[in-house]
Scaffold this active site. Structure first.
Site, PDB file in Angstrom:
ATOM      1  CD  GLU A  79      -3.129  -1.029   2.028  1.00 61.31           C
ATOM      2  OE1 GLU A  79      -4.287  -1.123   1.606  1.00 61.31           O
ATOM      3  OE2 GLU A  79      -2.859  -0.874   3.225  1.00 61.31           O
ATOM      4  CB  CYS A  92       2.928   7.379   3.376  1.00 64.99           C
ATOM      5  SG  CYS A  92       3.247   6.119   4.602  1.00 64.99           S
ATOM      6  CB  CYS A  99       6.935  -5.595   8.831  1.00 67.11           C
ATOM      7  SG  CYS A  99       8.215  -4.748   9.783  1.00 67.11           S
ATOM      8  CB  CYS A 103       5.424  -3.081  16.329  1.00 66.76           C
ATOM      9  SG  CYS A 103       7.150  -2.699  15.970  1.00 66.76           S
ATOM     10  CB  CYS A 106       2.296  -2.413  13.493  1.00 65.65           C
ATOM     11  SG  CYS A 106       2.572  -2.147  11.732  1.00 65.65           S
ATOM     12  CG  LEU A 208      11.199   6.143  22.175  1.00 66.92           C
ATOM     13  CD1 LEU A 208      12.458   5.288  22.109  1.00 66.92           C
ATOM     14  CD2 LEU A 208      11.550   7.530  22.715  1.00 66.92           C
ATOM     15  CG  HIS A 209       5.952   3.394  19.312  1.00 62.17           C
ATOM     16  ND1 HIS A 209       5.381   4.535  18.810  1.00 62.17           N
ATOM     17  CD2 HIS A 209       6.289   2.645  18.223  1.00 62.17           C
ATOM     18  CE1 HIS A 209       5.362   4.468  17.486  1.00 62.17           C
ATOM     19  NE2 HIS A 209       5.919   3.351  17.103  1.00 62.17           N
ATOM     20  CG  ASN A 284      -4.722   5.505  13.043  1.00 62.23           C
ATOM     21  OD1 ASN A 284      -5.675   6.245  13.252  1.00 62.23           O
ATOM     22  ND2 ASN A 284      -3.535   5.965  12.686  1.00 62.23           N
ATOM     23  CB  CYS A 327      -0.068   5.823  11.291  1.00 64.50           C
ATOM     24  SG  CYS A 327       0.233   7.516  10.972  1.00 64.50           S
TER      25      CYS A 327
HETATM   26  N1  SAH Z   1       9.184   0.079  10.295  1.00 63.31           N
HETATM   27  C1  SAH Z   1       9.181   1.526  10.315  1.00 63.31           C
HETATM   28  C2  SAH Z   1       8.039   2.123   9.511  1.00 63.31           C
HETATM   29  C3  SAH Z   1       6.727   1.701  10.124  1.00 63.31           C
HETATM   30  S1  SAH Z   1       5.257   2.577   9.921  1.00 63.31           S
HETATM   31  C4  SAH Z   1       9.097   1.992  11.765  1.00 63.31           C
HETATM   32  O1  SAH Z   1       8.919   1.173  12.642  1.00 63.31           O
HETATM   33  O2  SAH Z   1       9.247   3.181  12.004  1.00 63.31           O
HETATM   34  C5  SAH Z   1       5.406   4.185  10.513  1.00 63.31           C
HETATM   35  C6  SAH Z   1       4.886   4.485  11.905  1.00 63.31           C
HETATM   36  O3  SAH Z   1       3.522   4.072  12.163  1.00 63.31           O
HETATM   37  C7  SAH Z   1       5.743   3.825  12.967  1.00 63.31           C
HETATM   38  O4  SAH Z   1       6.065   4.765  13.948  1.00 63.31           O
HETATM   39  C8  SAH Z   1       4.793   2.793  13.513  1.00 63.31           C
HETATM   40  O5  SAH Z   1       5.172   2.383  14.793  1.00 63.31           O
HETATM   41  C9  SAH Z   1       3.468   3.522  13.464  1.00 63.31           C
HETATM   42  N2  SAH Z   1       2.302   2.657  13.628  1.00 63.31           N
HETATM   43  C10 SAH Z   1       2.226   1.328  13.390  1.00 63.31           C
HETATM   44  N3  SAH Z   1       0.999   0.870  13.664  1.00 63.31           N
HETATM   45  C11 SAH Z   1       0.264   1.922  14.079  1.00 63.31           C
HETATM   46  C12 SAH Z   1      -1.109   2.078  14.468  1.00 63.31           C
HETATM   47  N4  SAH Z   1      -1.950   1.054  14.462  1.00 63.31           N
HETATM   48  N5  SAH Z   1      -1.531   3.313  14.813  1.00 63.31           N
HETATM   49  C13 SAH Z   1      -0.675   4.364  14.772  1.00 63.31           C
HETATM   50  N6  SAH Z   1       0.617   4.279  14.397  1.00 63.31           N
HETATM   51  C14 SAH Z   1       1.089   3.070  14.058  1.00 63.31           C
END
Ligand code: SAH
Length: 350
Positions: A79, A92, A99, A103, A106, A208-209, A284, A327
């Site tokens: 996508e 984007c 992947c 995480c 995600c 970071l999260h 999201n 995202c």
């Molecule tokens: N692998 C890369 C790119 C991932 S996507 C990374 O980890 O940075 C980009 C961003 O969206 C990342 O910060 C990811 O953690 C975030 N993300 C993933 N799932 C999400 C969700 N359900 N809601 C909001 N952000 C999310």
């Protein structure tokens, strides 16, 4: 490209001619590249091929966000999302089909991993967006002003294909984007952050999260390999040569997981000596996810606390959620080589 033409016994300027035809004028047939000799055009048609990902679907959200599902082979689709704003347009893009990182919050992670995208498949996304958006907006002006590697995949685990793709995006004979307008987002592959600085120092975003290792281990499993302090050291090194540069830290707001005042305090402490910008991303939801998005009140309190500590913090506006383009919702179609999706679905049916 220069090497490729040298191999055909051609002068190096052929490379820039062909780059311009493809990326600036959108011409994909060698036959139409009229400043090349007839014999060279014929030869290129035999030895080379310019192809694009195929469009499976193309949706536009009520807020103008546009999302494409692109087929890259029989088994996989990725996508891509375009987000128009007043003074910029951000594309984007994806770097892998699926992947490996898994995480917890995600959607892509839940699908497992299939394969890396080639350099052509990465650049092909920008090519498609550029010419389709020119049609939509009826202008040749630059509509895609910024690129973010925030689609599917971990770009630093596909380093060898992502770096040349970013070089092509910056090349004056193709898209001519400045390096600051390209943002690579990573969950924190530390050695690759150092190599990125050497080879292609674009803007860096780090997912970071969580403000401590215990919590981060549980939602970003990569943290067990590269814990927070090791990651933050790499971030400091990344911007050490540019006094005004900052690393963007992404922090997904998960209700009652990482959004408490105490956690804002910890976050401010660990980032106190890092040139940082914090981007709070309201979670999201996607099908099967168990987390909840933090309430607006909790998000504002979290941000306000960071501000009170002198940190730069913004809240990411959620766009395109009516077409699942927000995202972390990018799912595509992935033939899962890691079989993670099966384990995930099993876990959820119990
Ligand atoms: N692998 C890369 C790119 C991932 S996507 C990374 O980890 O940075 C980009 C961003 O969206 C990342 O910060 C990811 O953690 C975030 N993300 C993933 N799932 C999400 C969700 N359900 N809601 C909001 N952000 C999310």
């Amino acid at each position: 490209m220069t090497q490729f033409f040298a191999g055909l016994g051609q002068k190096s300027f052929r490379a820039s001619q062909v780059m311009k035809w493809i990326h600036q004028r959108g011409v994909l047939q060698f036959d139409d590249m009229t400043n090349l000799s007839r014999s060279l055009r014929d030869e290129l048609s035999v030895v080379a091929d310019v192809s694009l990902p195929e469009i499976i679907s193309d949706q536009i959200s009520t807020d103008g966000t546009r999302k494409w599902l692109l087929r890259i082979d029989k088994m996989n689709a990725i996508e891509m999302v375009f987000i128009p704003e007043d003074h910029r347009g951000t594309l984007c893009i994806s770097s892998q089909a699926g992947c490996k990182l898994d995480c917890a919050f995600c959607a892509t992670g839940k699908q497992g991993y299939s394969r890396d995208l080639s350099t052509a498949e990465i650049v092909g996304q920008l090519w498609l967006a550029k010419f389709l958006l020119a049609e939509q907006y009826q202008t040749d002006d630059r509509i895609v002003s910024n690129i973010v590697f925030m689609g599917m995949g971990e770009p630093l685990l596909n380093f060898d294909n992502v770096i040349p793709a970013m070089h092509i995006m910056q090349d004056d004979f193709s898209f001519g984007l400045s390096r600051r307008r390209i943002t690579l987002s990573t969950a924190g592959i530390v050695p690759a952050i150092d190599r990125l600085k050497e080879q292609c120092p674009v803007s860096l975003a780090v997912s970071l999260h969580a403000p401590n290792n215990e919590l981060r281990d549980s939602i970003v499993p990569l943290n067990k390999k590269y814990p927070i302090q090791v990651l933050l050291d790499a971030c400091r090194r990344y911007v050490s040569d540019s006094p005004r540069a900052r690393v963007t830290f992404e922090y997904v707001m998960l209700q009652e997981v990482n959004d408490a005042p105490e956690q804002a305090k910890q976050l401010a402490e660990i980032l106190a000596d890092v040139p940082a910008k914090i981007n709070l991303i309201p979670f999201n939801p996607f099908k099967g996810s168990t987390f909840k998005r933090s309430s607006n009140n909790r998000i504002y309190r979290f941000r306000d606390f960071l501000h009170s500590q002198g940190l730069i913090a913004t809240i990411r506006k959620t766009r395109g959620d009516d077409i699942d383009a927000a995202c972390g919702q990018l799912a595509g179609m992935v033939t899962d080589r890691t079989r993670r999706s099966q384990r995930y679905l099993k876990g959820h049916s119990q």
